[in-house]
Write a protein that holds these residues in place. Structure first.
Motif, short mmCIF file in Angstrom:
data_model
loop_
_atom_site.label_atom_id
_atom_site.label_comp_id
_atom_site.label_asym_id
_atom_site.label_seq_id
_atom_site.Cartn_x
_atom_site.Cartn_y
_atom_site.Cartn_z
N PRO A 103 0.80 -1.35 0.00
CA PRO A 103 -0.08 0.04 0.03
C PRO A 103 0.86 1.14 0.02
O PRO A 103 0.48 2.35 -0.54
CB PRO A 103 -0.69 -0.13 1.17
CG PRO A 103 -0.73 -1.53 1.35
CD PRO A 103 0.60 -2.23 1.07
N ARG A 106 1.98 2.09 -3.48
CA ARG A 106 0.73 2.73 -4.29
C ARG A 106 0.87 4.17 -3.98
O ARG A 106 0.59 5.22 -4.62
CB ARG A 106 -0.45 2.15 -3.96
CG ARG A 106 -0.46 0.75 -4.62
CD ARG A 106 -1.93 -0.13 -4.24
NE ARG A 106 -2.96 0.88 -4.89
CZ ARG A 106 -4.36 0.48 -4.65
NH1 ARG A 106 -4.51 -0.85 -4.11
NH2 ARG A 106 -5.27 1.13 -5.11
N LYS A 109 3.65 6.26 -5.35
CA LYS A 109 3.22 6.51 -6.77
C LYS A 109 2.15 7.56 -7.03
O LYS A 109 2.48 8.20 -7.85
CB LYS A 109 2.86 5.11 -7.37
CG LYS A 109 2.20 5.15 -8.92
CD LYS A 109 1.87 3.89 -9.48
CE LYS A 109 1.62 4.09 -11.03
NZ LYS A 109 1.36 2.69 -11.63
N HIS A 121 -5.41 11.55 -10.33
CA HIS A 121 -5.32 10.21 -9.92
C HIS A 121 -5.62 10.02 -8.22
O HIS A 121 -5.63 11.01 -7.48
CB HIS A 121 -3.92 9.89 -9.93
CG HIS A 121 -3.67 8.51 -9.74
ND1 HIS A 121 -4.16 7.19 -10.37
CD2 HIS A 121 -2.86 7.90 -8.55
CE1 HIS A 121 -3.67 6.27 -9.46
NE2 HIS A 121 -2.85 6.61 -8.55
N ILE A 123 -5.95 7.05 -5.04
CA ILE A 123 -5.34 5.73 -4.68
C ILE A 123 -6.31 4.70 -4.43
O ILE A 123 -6.28 3.73 -4.91
CB ILE A 123 -4.58 5.98 -3.31
CG1 ILE A 123 -3.60 7.00 -3.36
CG2 ILE A 123 -4.29 4.60 -2.88
CD1 ILE A 123 -2.91 7.41 -1.98
N LEU A 125 -7.45 2.79 -2.03
CA LEU A 125 -6.89 1.55 -1.43
C LEU A 125 -8.07 0.72 -0.99
O LEU A 125 -8.98 1.13 -0.13
CB LEU A 125 -5.88 1.95 -0.35
CG LEU A 125 -5.15 0.87 0.33
CD1 LEU A 125 -4.22 0.33 -0.90
CD2 LEU A 125 -4.25 1.39 1.41
#
Length: 376
Positions: A103, A106, A109, A121, A123, A125
């Motif tokens: 995680p 991510r 990123k 963008h 995430i 999660l």
């Protein structure tokens, strides 16, 4: 800033897992060794065979190892077990750390994409709510706010450019007329230039005030909203008389903390907005202050045209005047409620707009009450 390259978090976690496993294994082996020492003599003992009376059977020879013998047998096995634990700890720790840090990869990123300028963008999660999930959700909320703020800033810059371009273009036209035909330079032309220049100055000052409120670069003092409201009303009484509007004030003291100058500007903008956006004649404005639920409340209410509730959120955007971006006499530069919103947020307050059933607008500003100070 340049920093020395260190160990990765994954490697640190792997070494931590392996080290802990080695420590636990060594502790377990130490406990076993100490436990065995209680039942092992200091030196080896050998019991010789002897004949049993009657010749029926013979007792076997017994060898009881000493501590040194036990150590020679135990040490290699213990070392092999520790080596096995080290290998299992390193391999298992490396795989487990990769799974645990997925995680975070991510999130990293997404942060890099945001740093590159991409705010769309998210995430998103999956999984149960844990520390990583909370961090990812918080980061998504931050990205959404940054995206909305960037869009608002772009709209603001475009609108500000348009608003500033208009008086400059008018000034340029008037100056061109005067240069081509100096004989036509009259008092009317000078008055128009003066009015256009004054409007450009007012717009620039409003933009500076809005920027100051957004930066929160002000000193917080004790302020009474009721006194601020009374001062704003007294200042705008001539404007109310010209528009045929009656202003009524009421309410008790409403202490809060903040910038007296900015809060006075807030109250002035609200009262001015209520006066100029009112009925042509016999309009009414009510200004009240109250204290409720640990909040100092300023309410400005006015008569006027019926407003669409869906239109209300746009009124606090810069350069918005109802459903159209128009200029009318005395309507201001279109930053009144935008400045009110910024000043309210800078004082950790809330701004609420509501359409009156009989026409007009009700604006409510809630600011944190001034905390009780010792000895006051």
């Amino acid at each position: 800033m340049d920093r020395p390259i260190g160990l990765s978090v994954r490697l640190k976690l792997t070494l931590s897992y392996a080290g802990f496993l080695m420590l636990a294994g060594a502790l377990l082996l130490a406990i076993v060794w100490v436990f065995l020492l209680r039942y092992v003599p200091d030196h080896a003992i050998t019991l010789q065979r002897r004949d049993v009376p009657g010749g029926a059977m013979r007792a076997p020879t017994l060898f009881i190892p000493g501590r040194s013998d036990l150590w020679r047998a135990f040490a290699p096995k213990a070392g092999a077990a520790l080596v096995l634990l080290l290998v299992v700890g390193l391999v298992g720790g490396w795989l487990l750390a990769d799974r645990m840090l997925a995680p975070l990869a991510r999130i990293t990123k997404a942060a890099r994409r945001a740093a590159a300028g991409s705010l769309t963008h998210r995430i998103e999660l999956e999984g149960p709510k844990d520390e990583f999930r909370e961090l990812a959700d918080t980061f998504d909320i931050m990205l959404a706010r940054l995206e909305a703020h960037e869009a608002e800033q772009q709209r603001f810059a475009a609108n500000a450019s348009h608003e500033l371009r208009t008086p400059l273009a008018i000034t340029q036209t008037l100056l061109d007329v005067a240069r081509k035909d100096p004989s036509r330079v009259t008092g009317e032309l000078i008055d128009r230039l003066h009015a256009v220049n004054a409007r450009a100055i007012d717009l620039t000052e409003a933009l500076l005030l809005l920027s100051r409120a957004d930066r929160r670069s002000f000193t917080r003092d004790d302020v009474d909203l009721s006194l601020v409201a009374e001062e704003a009303v007294e200042t705008l009484l001539p404007v109310a008389e010209r528009h045929g509007v009656t202003v009524e004030t009421s309410g008790a003291a409403a202490p809060t903390e903040g910038s007296s100058a900015l809060l006075l500007q807030l109250a002035t903008n609200l009262v001015h907005n209520a006066i100029v956006h009112n009925q042509p004649e016999q309009g009414l404005v009510w200004v009240t202050t109250t204290v409720a639920a640990d909040a100092a409340v300023l309410t400005v209410e006015n008569t006027g045209e019926q407003l669409d509730p869906a239109e209300l959120p746009t009124l606090t955007e810069p350069f918005q005047r109802g459903t159209r971006r128009i200029h009318t006499a005395g309507s201001g530069v279109g930053l009144g409620l935008a400045i009110v919103r910024s000043i309210t947020e800078a004082h950790d307050g809330t701004l609420t707009l509501a359409a009156r059933p009989t026409g007009g607008l009700r604006v409510t500003v809630r600011l944190p009450s001034r905390p009780v100070r010792p000895g006051r």
